[in-house]
Design an enzyme around this catalytic site. Structure first.
Site, short mmCIF file in Angstrom:
data_model
loop_
_atom_site.label_atom_id
_atom_site.label_comp_id
_atom_site.label_asym_id
_atom_site.label_seq_id
_atom_site.Cartn_x
_atom_site.Cartn_y
_atom_site.Cartn_z
N ASP B 360 0.82 -1.21 0.00
CA ASP B 360 0.00 0.00 0.00
C ASP B 360 0.86 1.26 0.00
O ASP B 360 0.52 2.25 -0.64
CB ASP B 360 -0.86 0.05 1.27
CG ASP B 360 -1.77 -1.15 1.45
OD1 ASP B 360 -1.45 -2.22 0.91
OD2 ASP B 360 -2.79 -1.01 2.15
N GLU B 490 -7.08 -10.34 -4.81
CA GLU B 490 -6.82 -11.53 -3.99
C GLU B 490 -7.98 -12.53 -4.04
O GLU B 490 -7.92 -13.55 -3.35
CB GLU B 490 -6.54 -11.10 -2.54
CG GLU B 490 -5.21 -10.35 -2.42
CD GLU B 490 -4.99 -9.75 -1.03
OE1 GLU B 490 -5.99 -9.35 -0.40
OE2 GLU B 490 -3.83 -9.68 -0.60
#
Lengths: 768, 768
Positions: B360, B490
């Site tokens: 991130d 994901e």
């Protein structure tokens, strides 16, 4: 690998010499069981060295709360574990006040352990020099009775040879027992009552959560030079143990012995409020017979088992010992007398895999039990799954399937899923096909169709529903695909269109459809009953048909092989023989991602399909696929070598077949994977049996007939086995020059030998 | 979702009315921090209702032993967790002997909480009727000083309004602290010393295993009606707490107040043997200034932050509140002054994600920090990874990579991998590309190339080595493939040829090659130093080139789109709008296998590639891919809406861009996912900033120039933001009729506006 540790012997497993480092491995190898209970070969007397204590009661388990790193929706709440049960074998032995303990003795000589497979007992003898310099000879013999399957018996004797000595036998019961494998260090047992009455002692204990009530019991008698002596024991007890101490002044050269009877009664077989009285009954039965009579009955019972299931091999004692060890352990684990029970991958020899049921039973064990027992045993194994059908439907429901679709669990004790890796629990769904295949296999072998209308049909319908819903339509391929699965080769996860899975799914639907038609016309009342229950409409059947008729199979035109899964040919196709030794086994040396992207195959996957559905492929196809896939196969599952042995034999590659055979049959005896201390590979032992019967013997069922294409490894003089086929007992004997078939029973039997029909007359011998 | 709970306000987050069910959520929303520490908005006084206590010290963590169901080779030993640290904010308040506790009061009126983002403080006020019927008014204000970043200050006052009352303030320190999230119920803190000196109290405690030594401290002063009073406290202490009780008889209508100063000093910044003296120093500094001066400095410090980082929006107070909340929380979490620190996904607002560093930072946070701080802050974030390069090489080594290949961890505190799901830890390797991309992005934006020869090059080489080794050659495709990965989405695991990953891998290698050439010719001494260290040979470079030049990308000729991964078109391509509401969010409603085989996308994946490498695709390509993938995207990651908002704005779909903007900016304030009680989504807040600056403002760097294509949602009158670009401060103001650019600084700046170059003179305004 530990190749020459166990002494070669046709009928026994023998260890000579005491080695503390081998204790845990030998505890596994010398395990005993009687189908209702089993135990590792722990010593009766105290042992302070490394040991793995284990005594297990069939069907008594604890639901150990699931432990994961990261929870996924749908994971089960618990993993069922067969429990290490209260200890009843323990006999503390003190000599002049010193506890006998092989880990602390000054010298241990003449240590010998024997597992006599012919008669079903375990013995141990040694000469020990204690710290206090007293030298004693010890002999112990133990068995779990096949006749009275709640009872075991021990004969244990001490002979002081250096001096007179005070010897105390302190037989005890102990329910202060833990598992080596627990997720959260929970207590598994709650002791309810410790008591004794006359010579008998009892501990009532229940398992936590599952509340199986058990009573562990014992009664002992002591002897001097073979004559019973009345010694008043000192009785001690606490909250979870009780012991009787029999002290005696033993003269040098005299034998002081104890016979101990013990075991378990469980509320699955008795009223839970009457467990002590049930224990008394069985103890009284045992003690009335006495050790020698029970032992004699044990020999006879094993004789009956061997008379049907033995495979004899001449000219290769290691091969002989291997196959008998496998057959012996299978029979110790499961005898088919209780349809609530099944066959755990480690049987009663360790804690790994929790003693639960895997697809191993259907894929590997049923053929052995069908051929070596009455067909009811195999039927009992099928009923186990029938009884779990509702749970399988619930299990599928948790994953989003509807309308009675059934997904049998990967690992189970009571029908509920226990496993908690998403790539296995949710994705290794081919197991569902093995459940259906076992029904087909049972009917093919036994000819008993009645199971299917009575019970099997519902299972087949639930499974077919699952596959229809699990397959999805690919517009790109204009075919049905099955995405996101793990095949038998668990070294691939979340792959698309695993050939074996897709093929099995298609077959399951077709087989269900076929049986629905047959039962509709031939068993109308069963048909009506089942249809009333499952509400199967034409529209749904059409969906099944659409999936089965349009199933996608990955195929390489160039290589003319079915691909294990989509994209298999994108891998770096380096065969196993180019892997460095230091990299093996890859499951211990490589990270999981590296294993996954490699081409390496843990166990037969595409070839498992060729094994199940052999008739649907030509020999050329088999050869092409075997030649493609076997070189990538690392055989890191115990279930791998047997299938390859069978196929190698079929392809006339007897050297390779023999190598695979040795690997499967002596996997544990020679500790190929350095893990035998964890327990034995019970389910793969049935695969070993198949390697001989189906591999070398070439036994199949074709057109309702037994068929053989007998071969023999060049290392052997002769081998023979018996099969029970539709109430005929056929003995097959193969040597380097031919085969003989001998029939017991009251009618003739037509069989195929090398694809030619021959008829064997009753009670006669046919030589080919 | 909790849409109208927080009162709209331009500069504050305001809660009105007391609701015990909201306490945990509000504790997250009203969190305060100063980059060096942070804390949830727990009450100072005792609270017996549901609460989630949290006070965190940047960089102080505990390596919690990994817990998994089934171990895989290569899993890390621990998961680093930022710890709930000793409590220094606590002030027990008793009124006539009754503990003030909002959970047990008869009535709580006029409850109001305000997080004043402009000035950086949290306040709370209420009127409480106690069980003993005494009515009191309470006011509390608290902040963590930006100026003295080891200190926080509290002003807490009680005014009895129904009667005179005995009020006791009992400020305390408490190191008997646990985490909500522990794997094995370990103790995390070991208290070494509890002591006091005059008005000051100290607790020295160290973390278990990591042995961070800390000293938590406090000093308090009490006032009546604003005048300091000398009340001799009663001091009590035990093994892990110490308290001072200041008792006073307070007249009805009088205000009894306490100022409490507290905080932490840590051995990462001080000699561990001098922690108490360091604590005294900082306490003395704070108390000498006093609460009001510190508060005034706090306002000024926040004014400086806002002067650079504020985004103002007119005509849409919720949008305004949302973006300021995001910018405020980012600055509370990380100020870029310490290159040992980084930005955890939940900052200092909860325990989830362990406070560790994820990709991130590189993918989402660096643009915000580059544009709103001095460029050294972004450089500091790059250095964080440079400092972890050795660990990244070790990490790759554990997975079988050699020769200096570096795989940065998915989750880390000190450079070691912490995560333990194989599909993430071993397979979500695209994170490695984000580390390289951040270097490129830093250079593109700041123009500062010096970082690359000095430090970045080694990182780029390690990463390129990894990709070259991780790609394998597919003979079937005659291309290099990357098998077995998890992309940013994901909701797919262990897929082959994830477009984003393959594209990034190719780019990383090419970018490394490009920099090697440039540095070889332009920075020969750096080149020599690095080459001496990394030993890069021509042969290896040729392997890199082979991979980059022959990388495979899955592509659909029919649809003219790059496929997210091999086989994506085999899925049932049902768009999200056809999903029933009851099925959402799928990560709570569906089993993992169902999610995996669905087409649903958690966050931008292929589109993340189009975001990073925008210049390499045409607008038509972007539109085609956006139209294909967005309809399958469930945006169940907080990082999803921002990228889609930017791309929707680019495609002139302002309605959609605005919807995505609101979703990202008010994700926590409106609690879209009913999870704000766990903490805030700090890293996605930087994505919100990008949604405005890059999305609506259309800011890019092109040919070393800032470029804008200003747009504005129809709901807004005007918005403005500032960016620091290469030592120019440019203020951008966009309204419905046009855009204004205002330059601070001492030189002119050429920028692109709607792709046309314009020059802004220094200290002038340009209207377009």
């Amino acid at each position: 690998m530990n190749q020459d540790y166990i002494k070669p012997d046709n009928w026994s497993v023998i260890e000579e010499g005491f080695n503390a480092e081998r204790v845990k491995s030998s505890e596994s190898l010398f395990s005993i069981g009687n189908g209702a209970m089993g135990q590792r070969a722990n010593f009766e007397e105290q042992y302070s060295g490394p040991t793995f204590q284990g005594s297990y009661i069939a069907g008594v388990y604890y639901p150990d709360k699931t432990r994961v790193g990261w929870w996924k929706n749908g994971y089960p709440e618990y993993f069922a574990k067969v429990l290490n049960a209260p200890n009843w074998i323990g006999i503390n032995v003190s000599v002049n006040g010193e506890q006998l303990d092989l880990h602390t003795c000054k010298v241990v000589d003449n240590f010998r352990r024997e597992l006599n497979m012919k008669a079903g007992w375990l013995s141990r003898s040694f000469t020990a020099t204690l710290q206090n310099n007293v030298v004693i000879e010890v002999e112990a013999k133990r068995f779990l009775s096949l006749e009275l399957d709640e009872v075991g018996a021990i004969e244990y004797s001490v002979k002081p040879i250096s001096t007179d000595a005070e010897v105390v036998f302190q037989p005890y019961l102990d329910s202060g027992i833990t598992n080596e494998d627990t997720n959260w260090d929970d207590e598994f047992w709650d002791t309810l009552k410790v008591c004794n009455e006359n010579n008998q002692a009892f501990i009532e204990a229940k398992t936590m959560k599952t509340e199986f009530h058990t009573c562990t019991f014992m009664e002992s008698e002591v002897f001097v030079n073979g004559t019973a002596v009345a010694i008043k024991p000192v009785i001690e007890s606490d909250s979870n143990s009780i012991s009787f101490s029999y002290s005696n002044q033993v003269k040098q050269g005299e034998t002081y012995a104890i016979n101990k009877f013990g075991g378990y009664v469980v509320d699955t077989n008795h009223d839970k409020n009457e467990l002590i009285s049930a224990a008394k009954n069985v103890l009284n039965l045992a003690t009335e017979k006495g050790f020698d009579v029970l032992l004699d009955e044990q020999k006879q019972a094993w004789e009956r088992i061997w008379s049907m299931s033995d495979i004899s091999i001449s000219g290769d004692v290691k091969a002989q010992q291997g196959i008998r060890f496998n057959i012996f352990q299978l029979n110790q684990t499961y005898l088919g007398e209780d349809s609530r029970l099944n066959i755990g991958p480690k049987g009663f020899t360790g804690e790994k895999y929790g003693g639960s049921t895997y697809w191993d039973t259907e894929a590997y064990c049923i053929p052995f039990y069908m051929a070596t027992k009455d067909q009811n045993v195999a039927r009992s194994l099928l009923e186990y799954r029938y009884n779990h059908l509702e749970k399988a439907i619930e299990n599928a429901g948790k994953l989003g399937f509807t309308n009675g679709a059934a997904l049998y669990p990967m690992v189970t004790m009571n029908g509920e899923e226990c496993h908690n890796e998403w790539e296995i629990t949710f994705e290794e769904i081919h197991r569902n096909g093995a459940i259906a295949f076992a029904i087909f296999n049972y009917h093919r072998y036994t000819g008993d169709y009645s199971y299917i209308p009575e019970k099997g049909l519902e299972v087949l319908i639930g499974i077919a529903r699952f596959w229809q819903q699990r397959a999805t339509f690919s517009s790109a391929k204009n075919k049905y695909v099955i995405l996101g699965v793990t095949g038998p080769n668990e070294y691939e996860n979340n792959v698309n269109n695993n050939f074996y899975t897709n093929y099995l799914a298609q077959w399951c639907i077709n087989y269900a459809l076929e049986n629905i038609s047959k039962i509709e016309s031939e068993y109308p009342s069963d048909f009506a009953r089942v249809m009333n229950k499952v509400k199967l409409e034409e529209a749904e059947l059409n969906k099944w048909k659409a999936v089965a008729e349009n199933m996608y199979f990955p195929f390489s035109e160039e290589k003319q092989i079915y691909l294990q899964q989509d994209g298999f040919l994108d891998k770096e196709l380096i065969t196993v023989d180019h892997l460095e030794k230091a990299q093996r086994p890859i499951n211990q040396k490589w990270s999981w991602d590296r294993i996954l992207r490699s081409p390496y195959i843990k166990q037969a996957d595409t070839l498992q399909g060729f094994y199940f559905f052999e008739d649907q492929f030509s020999n050329e196809e088999l050869e092409r696929h075997f030649d493609f896939y076997e070189p990538f196969t690392v055989h890191e599952s115990s279930l791998s070598p047997c299938v390859h042995s069978i196929q190698a034999a079929k392809l006339d590659r007897m050297e390779q077949a023999y190598t695979f055979y040795l690997r499967t049959s002596r996997l544990d005896l020679d500790d190929y994977n350095n893990e035998v201390h964890e327990g034995l590979h019970i389910t793969s032992m049935a695969g070993t049996w198949m390697s001989i019967v189906e591999g070398f013997g070439g036994m199949r069922v074709k057109d309702d007939m037994l068929s053989f294409t007998p071969k023999i490894p060049k290392e052997w003089d002769e081998y023979s086995f018996k099969v029970n086929f539709r109430h005929h007992i056929l003995k097959v004997n193969v040597n380097q020059s031919g085969a003989k078939f001998e029939l017991e029973g009251d009618s003739d039997l037509q069989i195929l030998v090398n694809n030619s029909p021959v008829t064997i007359s009753r009670n006669s011998l046919l030589t080919v």
